[in-house]
Scaffold this active site. Structure first.
Site, mmCIF file in Angstrom:
data_model
loop_
_atom_site.group_PDB
_atom_site.id
_atom_site.type_symbol
_atom_site.label_atom_id
_atom_site.label_comp_id
_atom_site.label_asym_id
_atom_site.label_seq_id
_atom_site.Cartn_x
_atom_site.Cartn_y
_atom_site.Cartn_z
ATOM 1 N N TYR A 196 -64.037 -7.671 -61.787
ATOM 2 C CA TYR A 196 -64.636 -8.090 -63.060
ATOM 3 C C TYR A 196 -66.077 -7.581 -63.148
ATOM 4 C CZ TYR A 196 -66.367 -11.132 -66.798
ATOM 5 O OH TYR A 196 -66.942 -11.604 -67.960
ATOM 6 N N GLU A 246 -49.991 -11.279 -82.595
ATOM 7 C CA GLU A 246 -50.126 -11.639 -84.008
ATOM 8 C C GLU A 246 -50.057 -13.151 -84.225
ATOM 9 O OE1 GLU A 246 -47.969 -9.187 -86.646
ATOM 10 O OE2 GLU A 246 -48.137 -10.585 -88.326
HETATM 11 P P1 NAP Z 1 -61.194 -15.714 -73.095
HETATM 12 O O1 NAP Z 1 -61.311 -17.049 -73.704
HETATM 13 O O2 NAP Z 1 -60.283 -15.520 -71.941
HETATM 14 O O3 NAP Z 1 -60.811 -14.687 -74.261
HETATM 15 C C1 NAP Z 1 -60.545 -13.345 -73.970
HETATM 16 C C2 NAP Z 1 -59.961 -12.717 -75.206
HETATM 17 O O4 NAP Z 1 -59.667 -11.333 -74.912
HETATM 18 C C3 NAP Z 1 -58.617 -13.364 -75.631
HETATM 19 O O5 NAP Z 1 -58.559 -13.408 -77.027
HETATM 20 C C4 NAP Z 1 -57.592 -12.381 -75.090
HETATM 21 O O6 NAP Z 1 -56.371 -12.383 -75.808
HETATM 22 C C5 NAP Z 1 -58.341 -11.086 -75.348
HETATM 23 N N1 NAP Z 1 -57.720 -9.951 -74.684
HETATM 24 C C6 NAP Z 1 -57.436 -9.776 -73.384
HETATM 25 N N2 NAP Z 1 -56.813 -8.605 -73.218
HETATM 26 C C7 NAP Z 1 -56.685 -8.040 -74.442
HETATM 27 C C8 NAP Z 1 -56.126 -6.845 -74.930
HETATM 28 N N3 NAP Z 1 -55.500 -5.967 -74.140
HETATM 29 N N4 NAP Z 1 -56.215 -6.553 -76.256
HETATM 30 C C9 NAP Z 1 -56.817 -7.421 -77.084
HETATM 31 N N5 NAP Z 1 -57.342 -8.594 -76.688
HETATM 32 C C10 NAP Z 1 -57.268 -8.885 -75.380
HETATM 33 O O7 NAP Z 1 -62.607 -15.161 -72.599
HETATM 34 P P2 NAP Z 1 -64.111 -15.427 -73.132
HETATM 35 O O8 NAP Z 1 -64.771 -16.239 -72.105
HETATM 36 O O9 NAP Z 1 -64.106 -15.862 -74.534
HETATM 37 O O10 NAP Z 1 -64.689 -13.966 -72.984
HETATM 38 C C11 NAP Z 1 -65.067 -13.176 -74.099
HETATM 39 C C12 NAP Z 1 -65.967 -12.071 -73.611
HETATM 40 O O11 NAP Z 1 -67.155 -12.631 -73.028
HETATM 41 C C13 NAP Z 1 -65.347 -11.207 -72.527
HETATM 42 O O12 NAP Z 1 -65.774 -9.877 -72.685
HETATM 43 C C14 NAP Z 1 -65.942 -11.791 -71.253
HETATM 44 O O13 NAP Z 1 -65.944 -10.865 -70.182
HETATM 45 C C15 NAP Z 1 -67.340 -12.099 -71.729
HETATM 46 N N6 NAP Z 1 -68.061 -13.071 -70.907
HETATM 47 C C16 NAP Z 1 -67.640 -14.363 -70.849
HETATM 48 C C17 NAP Z 1 -68.375 -15.266 -70.093
HETATM 49 C C18 NAP Z 1 -67.993 -16.706 -70.025
HETATM 50 O O14 NAP Z 1 -68.742 -17.482 -69.351
HETATM 51 N N7 NAP Z 1 -66.917 -17.158 -70.665
HETATM 52 C C19 NAP Z 1 -69.512 -14.844 -69.376
HETATM 53 C C20 NAP Z 1 -69.891 -13.514 -69.452
HETATM 54 C C21 NAP Z 1 -69.164 -12.642 -70.234
HETATM 55 P P3 NAP Z 1 -55.087 -13.234 -75.317
HETATM 56 O O15 NAP Z 1 -55.286 -14.651 -75.782
HETATM 57 O O16 NAP Z 1 -53.958 -12.529 -75.983
HETATM 58 O O17 NAP Z 1 -55.044 -13.149 -73.828
#
Ligand code: NAP
Length: 305
Positions: free
Chosen positions: A207, A40
């Site tokens: 992953y 939160e």
């Molecule tokens: P990020 O910055 O690490 O953010 C991940 C988010 O997921 C954070 O808000 C995290 O919350 C949340 N999360 C993790 N476990 C959770 C749970 N149990 N319940 C609710 N929220 C949870 O990652 P991102 O790069 O923005 O990734 C976002 C999406 O894009 C993901 O699905 C990732 O696989 C996908 N993606 C990213 C990339 C890239 O290059 N970045 C490439 C391909 C796909 P907390 O802060 O609490 O940990």
């Protein structure tokens, strides 16, 4: 219930791409937008950041995709306040920086923080089964015309990750069921524990397997929606290689670029032909089942949405 007001929900939206998707939807979606986060404090801080730095208003609701009760709470709230859900963006996910497939791409050369078997269990539990949980509990209250976007990854590109022809054929089959897919995900975790995941055709990345699972699941969900005939649409979207915590900030794209395909999928108009598709970072529709993967496949930069 607040009349016919529409509502959109983004999971894991306190930072990264989820935050940027929330920001984009708060600007473009004609309804209320909920930034959800498991924590939160982090969620409310993100709401404030959006307001103070971007001048956009989003609402907050706690949502931990690993927790049945948390998902049920937001379901009950949305049903009571909005009569259901219009847009659901399943963005929340995790990755170990030392994941053997991810580490070289993001210049991470430290020893693994956790054994591979633990990485597999945690990653599949959160990324695949967490998203499954959210869909299982929230899909019954999706309104007609709802739009769902499951954020996947090019790292979950079928032919890139799954080399064994029978496993690949099963995952890409139109007859695959959710139960069978669940079993495949569990089998990967078991294989990781036994150390024979490579021999069984799963490759070396938890992953990547979790994202294969999300794309395969999206295809099944699409078939179910089509049978219902209520113009509910699900697509799976790749955001690109984005500068976030998940990539150790090595991705070249910024989070607004990364949000593009998710926002596009969330705002598709009534009776859109874009249904059940793998959306590339530039919103192009890709053939996840039969398409070859090309690392040099650069995004088109002109706006599609
Ligand atoms: P990020 O910055 O690490 O953010 C991940 C988010 O997921 C954070 O808000 C995290 O919350 C949340 N999360 C993790 N476990 C959770 C749970 N149990 N319940 C609710 N929220 C949870 O990652 P991102 O790069 O923005 O990734 C976002 C999406 O894009 C993901 O699905 C990732 O696989 C996908 N993606 C990213 C990339 C890239 O290059 N970045 C490439 C391909 C796909 P907390 O802060 O609490 O940990």
């Amino acid at each position: 219930m607040s009349g016919d007001k529409k509502v959109a929900i983004v999971t894991g939206a306190n930072k990264g791409i989820g935050l940027a998707i929330t920001k984009g939807l708060a600007r473009k979606f004609s309804g209320d937008v909920y930034l959800t986060a498991r924590n939160e404090e982090r969620g409310l801080a993100a709401i404030k950041k959006l307001k103070d730095e971007e001048g956009v208003t989003a609402h907050f609701h706690q949502l931990d995709i690993e927790d049945d009760e948390s998902v049920k709470r937001i379901r009950d709230f949305m049903k009571e306040k909005y009569g259901g859900i219009d847009v659901l963006v399943n963005n929340a996910a995790t990755a170990f920086l030392s994941d053997p497939e991810i580490a070289p791409c993001i210049g991470y050369d430290k020893p693994p923080s956790e054994p591979f078997s633990v990485q597999a269990e945690v990653t599949i539990r959160i990324n695949y089964f967490g998203l499954r949980r959210v869909c299982g509990i929230l899909f019954p209250i999706l309104k007609p015309g709802a739009r769902v976007v499951n954020i996947t990854s090019d790292s979950g590109w079928l032919s890139l990750i799954i080399k064994k022809p029978d496993l690949k054929a099963k995952l890409g089959s139109d007859d695959l069921t959710v139960e069978e897919l669940d079993e495949i995900m569990k089998d990967f975790v078991k294989a990781a524990e036994e150390g024979n995941h490579k021999e069984k055709g799963y490759g070396q990345s938890s992953y990547c397997i979790s994202k294969v699972g999300i794309s395969a699941l999206s295809r099944i969900q699409h078939q179910i929606f089509e049978k219902e005939g209520l113009d509910k649409v699900v697509n799976h979207a790749h955001p690109g290689f984005v500068n976030t915590d998940l990539t150790n900030h090595k991705g070249p794209s910024n989070t607004d670029d990364g949000a593009r395909s998710g926002i596009y999928g969330a705002l598709l108009p009534p009776n859109t032909p874009v249904r059940g598709k793998f959306l590339w970072e530039d919103c192009r529709e890709m053939d996840w089942v039969n398409g070859d993967f090309d690392y040099d496949y650069k995004p088109e930069r002109e706006e599609k949405s």
